[in-house]
Design an enzyme around this catalytic site. Structure first.
Site, mmCIF file in Angstrom:
data_model
loop_
_atom_site.group_PDB
_atom_site.id
_atom_site.type_symbol
_atom_site.label_atom_id
_atom_site.label_comp_id
_atom_site.label_asym_id
_atom_site.label_seq_id
_atom_site.Cartn_x
_atom_site.Cartn_y
_atom_site.Cartn_z
ATOM 1 N N SER A 23 34.071 3.886 54.614
ATOM 2 C CA SER A 23 34.028 4.246 53.190
ATOM 3 C C SER A 23 35.227 3.660 52.438
ATOM 4 O O SER A 23 36.370 3.732 52.903
ATOM 5 C CB SER A 23 34.029 5.768 53.024
ATOM 6 N N THR A 70 28.302 11.127 51.400
ATOM 7 C CA THR A 70 27.639 9.858 51.663
ATOM 8 C C THR A 70 26.704 10.055 52.846
ATOM 9 O O THR A 70 26.510 11.195 53.311
ATOM 10 C CB THR A 70 28.679 8.719 51.836
ATOM 11 N N LYS A 74 23.588 13.321 51.660
ATOM 12 C CA LYS A 74 23.295 13.496 50.228
ATOM 13 C C LYS A 74 22.103 14.413 49.954
ATOM 14 O O LYS A 74 22.054 15.082 48.933
ATOM 15 C CB LYS A 74 23.049 12.136 49.568
ATOM 16 N N ASN A 95 25.733 13.373 45.286
ATOM 17 C CA ASN A 95 26.822 12.553 45.852
ATOM 18 C C ASN A 95 28.198 13.115 45.470
ATOM 19 O O ASN A 95 29.206 12.623 45.968
ATOM 20 C CB ASN A 95 26.706 11.077 45.436
ATOM 21 N N ASP A 110 25.606 8.351 41.067
ATOM 22 C CA ASP A 110 25.171 6.997 41.465
ATOM 23 C C ASP A 110 24.376 6.298 40.351
ATOM 24 O O ASP A 110 24.510 5.088 40.143
ATOM 25 C CB ASP A 110 24.311 7.047 42.735
ATOM 26 N N GLY A 137 13.370 -1.584 47.235
ATOM 27 C CA GLY A 137 13.892 -0.454 47.998
ATOM 28 C C GLY A 137 13.411 0.870 47.418
ATOM 29 O O GLY A 137 13.119 0.963 46.206
ATOM 30 N N GLY A 139 14.858 3.898 49.162
ATOM 31 C CA GLY A 139 15.705 4.830 49.921
ATOM 32 C C GLY A 139 16.564 5.650 48.973
ATOM 33 O O GLY A 139 16.302 5.720 47.756
ATOM 34 N N ILE A 225 23.029 -3.912 45.110
ATOM 35 C CA ILE A 225 23.931 -2.760 45.264
ATOM 36 C C ILE A 225 24.722 -2.846 46.568
ATOM 37 O O ILE A 225 25.681 -2.120 46.755
ATOM 38 C CB ILE A 225 23.225 -1.410 45.079
HETATM 39 P P1 NDP Z 1 18.530 4.204 52.953
HETATM 40 O O1 NDP Z 1 18.594 4.151 54.440
HETATM 41 O O2 NDP Z 1 18.177 5.479 52.276
HETATM 42 O O3 NDP Z 1 17.437 3.093 52.444
HETATM 43 C C1 NDP Z 1 17.400 1.808 53.000
HETATM 44 C C2 NDP Z 1 16.398 0.944 52.232
HETATM 45 O O4 NDP Z 1 16.407 -0.382 52.801
HETATM 46 C C3 NDP Z 1 14.944 1.440 52.320
HETATM 47 O O5 NDP Z 1 14.275 1.105 51.133
HETATM 48 C C4 NDP Z 1 14.419 0.619 53.505
HETATM 49 O O6 NDP Z 1 13.012 0.474 53.524
HETATM 50 C C5 NDP Z 1 15.074 -0.718 53.227
HETATM 51 N N1 NDP Z 1 15.135 -1.566 54.427
HETATM 52 C C6 NDP Z 1 15.933 -1.391 55.516
HETATM 53 N N2 NDP Z 1 15.696 -2.365 56.424
HETATM 54 C C7 NDP Z 1 14.723 -3.166 55.897
HETATM 55 C C8 NDP Z 1 14.048 -4.341 56.361
HETATM 56 N N3 NDP Z 1 14.324 -4.890 57.553
HETATM 57 N N4 NDP Z 1 13.110 -4.899 55.556
HETATM 58 C C9 NDP Z 1 12.813 -4.356 54.329
HETATM 59 N N5 NDP Z 1 13.435 -3.248 53.855
HETATM 60 C C10 NDP Z 1 14.362 -2.656 54.620
HETATM 61 O O7 NDP Z 1 19.933 3.631 52.450
HETATM 62 P P2 NDP Z 1 20.606 3.818 51.003
HETATM 63 O O8 NDP Z 1 19.524 3.716 49.993
HETATM 64 O O9 NDP Z 1 21.478 4.992 50.989
HETATM 65 O O10 NDP Z 1 21.559 2.536 50.936
HETATM 66 C C11 NDP Z 1 21.035 1.212 50.795
HETATM 67 C C12 NDP Z 1 22.183 0.253 50.559
HETATM 68 O O11 NDP Z 1 22.819 0.544 49.320
HETATM 69 C C13 NDP Z 1 23.291 0.353 51.613
HETATM 70 O O12 NDP Z 1 23.645 -0.961 51.956
HETATM 71 C C14 NDP Z 1 24.442 1.021 50.908
HETATM 72 O O13 NDP Z 1 25.689 0.586 51.361
HETATM 73 C C15 NDP Z 1 24.219 0.561 49.474
HETATM 74 N N6 NDP Z 1 24.761 1.518 48.489
HETATM 75 C C16 NDP Z 1 25.596 1.023 47.529
HETATM 76 C C17 NDP Z 1 26.121 1.859 46.587
HETATM 77 C C18 NDP Z 1 27.049 1.318 45.565
HETATM 78 O O14 NDP Z 1 27.728 2.122 44.909
HETATM 79 N N7 NDP Z 1 27.107 0.010 45.347
HETATM 80 C C19 NDP Z 1 25.787 3.314 46.547
HETATM 81 C C20 NDP Z 1 24.877 3.717 47.592
HETATM 82 C C21 NDP Z 1 24.391 2.840 48.530
HETATM 83 P P3 NDP Z 1 12.114 1.608 54.267
HETATM 84 O O15 NDP Z 1 12.019 2.737 53.300
HETATM 85 O O16 NDP Z 1 10.825 0.938 54.506
HETATM 86 O O17 NDP Z 1 12.830 1.982 55.528
#
Ligand code: NDP
Length: 284
Positions: A23, A70, A74, A95, A110, A137, A139, A225
């Protein structure tokens, strides 16, 4: 960097995650504490999900002003709080916890962080339209981005996700959002004003995000992001295609500002020196 002064009256905050080693939040908040000469400390708190409820209960008793949460906490934390504000409730994740009168109150910064990071392109001289956004995405982070896009008034929000059911569920919350398959992602770029990667693809040591940008208008803003590395493969491709880009570090910095203000009573500023310090911290 730590605060210039830490006394017995120091205000306490921190970030709870599992794991927490990577972090950047401690570096950001402790930079501001030192800069504003505030008697306070922001700590990384490595907490297993099984222990989360006990830790949340203990925070007010330990004199904490609040914490960030984190991965993977969350959503888990939602039932453990005295209240959740409208933003966190709409996003379905917390968050930031602010402790008032001995009770933990949840919010989510966020969405604010995402929109403030791209704000110069929404209001500036070269302002982009708000007709169409393509969000990759569905997630945790994408939920905050979708909320921010809907609040900002984007007329069409296309959400493409590997698991289509998750995209459909997220899109169902917003009248202007539609779900689309991961395979179809490049076909939705025509006429887009904004393209966002909110998947974890492109993170250092993970697979890059592949998307054919041919149909994307050159005026469209592209943002990622993911901030490790700062210039992700998507941003590299967008620069080569001639599009304006914004990296994800700014979102991380902006999401930290309301929490710092609430805990430590001082509105912090995002400066070039802070960005440089934090980019340096992530290389170490
Ligand atoms: P989650 O685990 O909740 O979500 C991950 C996402 O990535 C899902 O949509 C997932 O799809 C997709 N994904 C993962 N692997 C693959 C793949 N091989 N092919 C296609 N899609 C894929 O994570 P978060 O949403 O919490 O975080 C995502 C990113 O955002 C991280 O890298 C994190 O560091 C970054 N982040 C940045 C922030 C910032 O302030 N800049 C704040 C929060 C997060 P599926 O649903 O199908 O699994």
């Amino acid at each position: 960097m730590t605060s210039a002064r830490i006394t017995g009256n120091a205000k306490l905050a921190g970030v709870i995650g599992w794991p927490i080693t990577h972090s950047l939040s401690p570096a950001i908040h402790n930079y501001w504490l030192a800069n504003y000469n505030i008697d306070g400390l922001y700590a990384p708190l490595n907490v297993h999900p099984d222990q989360l409820a006990d830790v949340i209960r203990a925070l007010p008793k330990m004199g904490f002003a609040g914490v960030n949460l984190t991965l993977p906490h969350k959503e888990l934390v939602l039932p453990m709080l005295a209240s959740i504000d409208a933003t966190a409730s709409a996003i379905g994740a917390v968050n930031t916890i602010i402790i008032r009168d001995g009770a933990c109150h949840g919010t989510n910064t966020d969405a604010y962080g995402f929109i403030e990071n791209i704000r110069p392109h929404l209001t500036g001289k070269n302002k982009i339209g708000k007709n169409k956004a393509v969000l990759l995405g569905a997630g945790g982070a994408a939920k905050a981005v979708a909320y921010a896009l809907a609040q900002e008034g984007f007329a069409e929000i296309i959400i493409c996700n590997r698991s289509l059911a998750k995209a459909e569920h997220l899109a169902s919350h917003y009248p202007t959002a539609k779900a689309a398959s991961w395979q179809s992602r490049a076909t939705h770029l025509e006429g887009a004003d904004l393209l966002i990667n909110a998947t974890s693809l492109g993170l250092a040591a993970k697979e890059p995000l592949h998307i054919d940008l041919t149909a994307l208008p050159k005026t469209a803003l592209v943002t990622d992001i993911v901030y490790t590395p700062l210039i992700t493969p998507l941003l590299q491709a967008a620069i080569a295609h001639g599009n304006p880009t914004i990296d994800g570090l700014g979102m991380l910095l902006h999401q930290a500002t309301p929490a710092f203000h609430a805990w430590f009573g001082h509105p912090p500023t995002i400066t070039a020196a802070l960005r440089e310090t934090i980019s340096g911290a992530q290389e170490n």
